[in-house]
Design a protein around this motif. Structure first.
Motif, PDB file in Angstrom:
ATOM      1  N   GLU A 187       0.863  -1.170   0.000  1.00  0.00           N
ATOM      2  CA  GLU A 187       0.000   0.000   0.000  1.00  0.00           C
ATOM      3  C   GLU A 187       0.902   1.223   0.000  1.00  0.00           C
ATOM      4  O   GLU A 187       1.738   1.387   0.884  1.00  0.00           O
ATOM      5  CB  GLU A 187      -0.895   0.003   1.236  1.00  0.00           C
ATOM      6  N   VAL A 188       0.745   2.045  -1.022  1.00  0.00           N
ATOM      7  CA  VAL A 188       1.563   3.240  -1.178  1.00  0.00           C
ATOM      8  C   VAL A 188       0.722   4.453  -0.815  1.00  0.00           C
ATOM      9  O   VAL A 188      -0.457   4.541  -1.182  1.00  0.00           O
ATOM     10  CB  VAL A 188       2.078   3.357  -2.633  1.00  0.00           C
ATOM     11  N   ASP A 189       1.310   5.380  -0.096  1.00  0.00           N
ATOM     12  CA  ASP A 189       0.636   6.622   0.254  1.00  0.00           C
ATOM     13  C   ASP A 189       0.197   7.311  -1.038  1.00  0.00           C
ATOM     14  O   ASP A 189       1.027   7.575  -1.911  1.00  0.00           O
ATOM     15  CB  ASP A 189       1.601   7.518   1.034  1.00  0.00           C
ATOM     16  N   PRO A 190      -1.108   7.603  -1.208  1.00  0.00           N
ATOM     17  CA  PRO A 190      -1.575   8.253  -2.440  1.00  0.00           C
ATOM     18  C   PRO A 190      -0.882   9.586  -2.712  1.00  0.00           C
ATOM     19  O   PRO A 190      -0.777   9.998  -3.865  1.00  0.00           O
ATOM     20  CB  PRO A 190      -3.073   8.465  -2.196  1.00  0.00           C
ATOM     21  N   ALA A 191      -0.382  10.251  -1.678  1.00  0.00           N
ATOM     22  CA  ALA A 191       0.313  11.528  -1.870  1.00  0.00           C
ATOM     23  C   ALA A 191       1.581  11.354  -2.710  1.00  0.00           C
ATOM     24  O   ALA A 191       1.993  12.285  -3.407  1.00  0.00           O
ATOM     25  CB  ALA A 191       0.651  12.158  -0.530  1.00  0.00           C
ATOM     26  N   VAL A 192       2.167  10.152  -2.680  1.00  0.00           N
ATOM     27  CA  VAL A 192       3.358   9.884  -3.501  1.00  0.00           C
ATOM     28  C   VAL A 192       3.028  10.067  -4.980  1.00  0.00           C
ATOM     29  O   VAL A 192       3.850  10.545  -5.753  1.00  0.00           O
ATOM     30  CB  VAL A 192       3.900   8.458  -3.227  1.00  0.00           C
ATOM     31  N   ASP A 193       1.805   9.706  -5.366  1.00  0.00           N
ATOM     32  CA  ASP A 193       1.355   9.869  -6.746  1.00  0.00           C
ATOM     33  C   ASP A 193       0.679  11.214  -6.961  1.00  0.00           C
ATOM     34  O   ASP A 193       0.073  11.453  -8.010  1.00  0.00           O
ATOM     35  CB  ASP A 193       0.394   8.740  -7.118  1.00  0.00           C
ATOM     36  N   GLY A 194       0.738  12.087  -5.972  1.00  0.00           N
ATOM     37  CA  GLY A 194       0.161  13.415  -6.091  1.00  0.00           C
ATOM     38  C   GLY A 194      -1.346  13.461  -5.866  1.00  0.00           C
ATOM     39  O   GLY A 194      -1.986  14.476  -6.132  1.00  0.00           O
ATOM     40  N   LEU A 195      -1.922  12.382  -5.377  1.00  0.00           N
ATOM     41  CA  LEU A 195      -3.373  12.340  -5.154  1.00  0.00           C
ATOM     42  C   LEU A 195      -3.673  12.805  -3.734  1.00  0.00           C
ATOM     43  O   LEU A 195      -3.909  12.017  -2.835  1.00  0.00           O
ATOM     44  CB  LEU A 195      -3.896  10.926  -5.410  1.00  0.00           C
ATOM     45  N   VAL A 196      -3.667  14.114  -3.556  1.00  0.00           N
ATOM     46  CA  VAL A 196      -3.758  14.687  -2.213  1.00  0.00           C
ATOM     47  C   VAL A 196      -5.148  15.181  -1.846  1.00  0.00           C
ATOM     48  O   VAL A 196      -5.400  15.515  -0.691  1.00  0.00           O
ATOM     49  CB  VAL A 196      -2.729  15.830  -2.028  1.00  0.00           C
ATOM     50  N   VAL A 197      -6.059  15.251  -2.810  1.00  0.00           N
ATOM     51  CA  VAL A 197      -7.422  15.700  -2.540  1.00  0.00           C
ATOM     52  C   VAL A 197      -8.337  14.491  -2.634  1.00  0.00           C
ATOM     53  O   VAL A 197      -8.281  13.727  -3.593  1.00  0.00           O
ATOM     54  CB  VAL A 197      -7.869  16.774  -3.557  1.00  0.00           C
ATOM     55  N   GLU A 198      -9.160  14.303  -1.597  1.00  0.00           N
ATOM     56  CA  GLU A 198     -10.104  13.188  -1.657  1.00  0.00           C
ATOM     57  C   GLU A 198     -11.477  13.656  -1.214  1.00  0.00           C
ATOM     58  O   GLU A 198     -11.612  14.606  -0.441  1.00  0.00           O
ATOM     59  CB  GLU A 198      -9.626  11.986  -0.862  1.00  0.00           C
ATOM     60  N   ALA A 199     -12.476  12.951  -1.729  1.00  0.00           N
ATOM     61  CA  ALA A 199     -13.853  13.302  -1.404  1.00  0.00           C
ATOM     62  C   ALA A 199     -14.702  12.043  -1.391  1.00  0.00           C
ATOM     63  O   ALA A 199     -14.376  11.048  -2.046  1.00  0.00           O
ATOM     64  CB  ALA A 199     -14.400  14.283  -2.433  1.00  0.00           C
ATOM     65  N   TYR A 200     -15.770  12.120  -0.620  1.00  0.00           N
ATOM     66  CA  TYR A 200     -16.804  11.091  -0.639  1.00  0.00           C
ATOM     67  C   TYR A 200     -18.023  11.722  -1.286  1.00  0.00           C
ATOM     68  O   TYR A 200     -18.405  12.849  -0.941  1.00  0.00           O
ATOM     69  CB  TYR A 200     -17.115  10.599   0.773  1.00  0.00           C
TER      70      TYR A 200
END
Length: 145
Positions: free
Chosen positions: A53-66
Motif C-alpha cells: 500500500e503506497v501513500d496516495p500523496a506519492v502519486d500526487g493524489l492529495v485531494v479526496e472526497a466522498y
C-alpha cells in the motif's frame, strides 16, 4: 481453515514480506510447512493477493472526497460499476441503503481535478445529482479484518 492458518494470515497482515521461516518461528511450524499452508490458502482463494500500500500523496493524489450518487429511477449495480469504472479518480464505490444509490470515494491531484471527475460522474446517463464532502483530515484508517 484452522487456528494455524489464521495465525499465518495474521503474520502476513503484519508483514506481507515476512519469510516462511520467520512466520514459522512465530506460529510453531517449519518454513516448508508454512509454505505449503500459504500455497493452499492462495489456491483456495483465502489469500487473494500479496501487495503493498503506497501513500496516495506519492502519486500526487492529495485531494479526496466522498460523493453520494443519486440516480433517476432504478439503476442496476452493474450499470453503476460500468459508469464509475470509466472515471480513474474513483478509488472505491458501493451501493448503499438510504436516499443515495451509491457512495463513491474519489482521489485527485487538486480541486480542479476533483471537479472534473465529479462532472464526468454527474453527466452520466441516469445520474440525477450528487452530494460531495471533501476530506479535510484522515482520522482513522484500519485494515479490514
Amino acid at each position: 481453515m484452522d487456528n494455524l492458518d489464521r495465525q499465518i494470515i495474521e503474520q502476513l497482515r503484519l508483514n506481507a514480506r515476512a519469510g516462511y521461516g520467520d512466520i514459522g518461528a512465530v506460529v510453531g511450524l517449519s518454513a516448508s510447512a508454512v509454505k505449503r499452508r500459504v500455497d493452499r490458502l492462495v489456491e483456495t482463494g483465502v489469500i487473494r493477493a500479496f501487495t503493498i500500500e503506497v501513500d496516495p500523496a506519492v502519486d500526487g493524489l492529495v485531494v479526496e472526497a466522498y460523493v453520494e450518487l443519486f440516480c433517476r429511477g432504478t439503476v442496476a449495480p452493474d450499470e453503476l460499476r460500468r459508469l464509475l469504472s470509466t472515471v480513474p479518480e474513483v478509488v472505491d464505490a458501493g451501493t448503499v441503503t438510504g436516499s443515495a444509490d451509491a457512495v463513491v470515494h474519489l482521489r485527485a491531484r487538486d480541486i480542479p481535478g476533483l471537479e472534473d471527475a465529479l462532472e464526468r460522474v454527474r453527466v452520466a446517463p441516469n445520474v440525477d445529482h450528487t452530494r460531495s464532502a471533501i476530506v479535510l483530515s484522515r482520522l482513522i484508517k484500519r485494515d479490514p479484518r
